[in-house]
Design a protein around this motif. Sequence first.
Motif, mmCIF file in Angstrom:
data_model
loop_
_atom_site.group_PDB
_atom_site.id
_atom_site.type_symbol
_atom_site.label_atom_id
_atom_site.label_comp_id
_atom_site.label_asym_id
_atom_site.label_seq_id
_atom_site.Cartn_x
_atom_site.Cartn_y
_atom_site.Cartn_z
ATOM 1 N N LEU A 76 46.356 61.371 51.282
ATOM 2 C CA LEU A 76 47.524 62.174 50.921
ATOM 3 C C LEU A 76 48.139 62.836 52.151
ATOM 4 O O LEU A 76 49.367 62.957 52.253
ATOM 5 N N LYS A 77 47.292 63.264 53.080
ATOM 6 C CA LYS A 77 47.816 63.879 54.302
ATOM 7 C C LYS A 77 48.615 62.869 55.119
ATOM 8 O O LYS A 77 49.698 63.183 55.628
ATOM 9 N N VAL A 78 48.090 61.653 55.238
ATOM 10 C CA VAL A 78 48.814 60.617 55.979
ATOM 11 C C VAL A 78 50.138 60.302 55.291
ATOM 12 O O VAL A 78 51.193 60.201 55.940
ATOM 13 N N LEU A 79 50.102 60.168 53.973
ATOM 14 C CA LEU A 79 51.332 59.902 53.226
ATOM 15 C C LEU A 79 52.339 61.029 53.441
ATOM 16 O O LEU A 79 53.539 60.783 53.649
ATOM 17 N N GLY A 80 51.851 62.259 53.409
ATOM 18 C CA GLY A 80 52.736 63.400 53.615
ATOM 19 C C GLY A 80 53.397 63.379 54.980
ATOM 20 O O GLY A 80 54.595 63.673 55.106
ATOM 21 N N LYS A 81 52.632 63.028 56.008
ATOM 22 C CA LYS A 81 53.202 62.988 57.355
ATOM 23 C C LYS A 81 54.256 61.887 57.484
ATOM 24 O O LYS A 81 55.196 62.009 58.279
#
Length: 392
Positions: A76-81
């Motif tokens: 989710l963090k990668v997607l958010g970035k």
Amino acid sequence: MTRIGFFGILGSGNLGNDGSLDAVLSHVRERYPDAELGFLAMGPEQLTARYGAPATHLQWYEPHAGDATGLRAAGLKVLGKLLDPFRTLAWVRNYDVVIVPGMGVLEATLPLRPWALPYSLFWLGATARLTGTRVALVSAGADVVRKRATRWVITRAARLAHYRSYRDEHSRQAMARMGVDVSADAVFPDLAFGLADPEPRSSTGAVGVGVMAFHGGNDDRAHADEINRAYLSTVKRFVRLLADEGRPIRLFTGDVADDDVPAEIIAAVPGADITAEPLTSLQDLMRRMAEVDVVVATRYHNVLCALKTAKPTISLGYARKNDVLMSAMGLGEFCQSAREPDFDRLVAQFRELEDRREELTAVLKERNRVMSERLERQFAIMSESVVEGSRT
């Protein structure tokens, strides 16, 4: 109609950041009463409730993380970035000007990763350049960043801003040492000096102690627990000394991250006259500080609020910015480091501070007058060169 956005770690429990926003927003609303306002921030719900203006989450991950852990959280963090640059672009294009109000957005004196706020600040500047929106870094705090990746992102973000000013010369020189051309950048006081002063109070004999969940900075991660223990041990010893002398003690914090610290100190000094009431704003903090005679504090804006209320102050600081502020206000000799606190020296500084309280109070009142005048000049320049310049 002028459209003005505000960006940063706002509405998420840091009193200093929110106080800086309050100060500049008060000026904006007075000068541009019909302006359309909005926020890209960490605590959008709180900002909308407080100011009645639309607000968007600074980072996609925050409202979508839920209770995710492990690989799911990482994904989710990668997607958010990946999504955040497009979200930032969609938000920025709605405004003529975006103001980043004060804050230490160009420093890493507390633990900071390059993909956190620096990443968001970079994309703010990049998307603003694409849309023609002007970005103003107003009275920003800066320091030399040692981590190469973090330094790279911060300096690129700073270069993308249309207007930069710093809260002290140390910040300006730090950016110069990191390769940013600061020849057109000015130095003005921290925005919190623009907040209204509380009503003065008569002497109560109380001592204010501003505490923090301090574990060192970016370069101290390996020794974070050791640093925290040394800091809290010194603060507890000092509070115990005050209690043994029968002094009322008022504990202050400056961020939700500090909320557990007062209870730990109170538990360590049973039977003492200690209070630690919840604080909701810098104005609230200054009203409480008006009730004490002297202050010992760690967080930058705890120190600043004590000085602004003309309270003789000791800075048990975690960064150079504390020392610079204290020197600017005439109290440079009353500083020491929270990383390596010296209890005996702290007591000696406190005794001298009390002996010279009347003299130092007069010094602080005069320095505050000068700071207020300089900050008014900052607001005038910001309005003329950034806000009104965006209309041409």
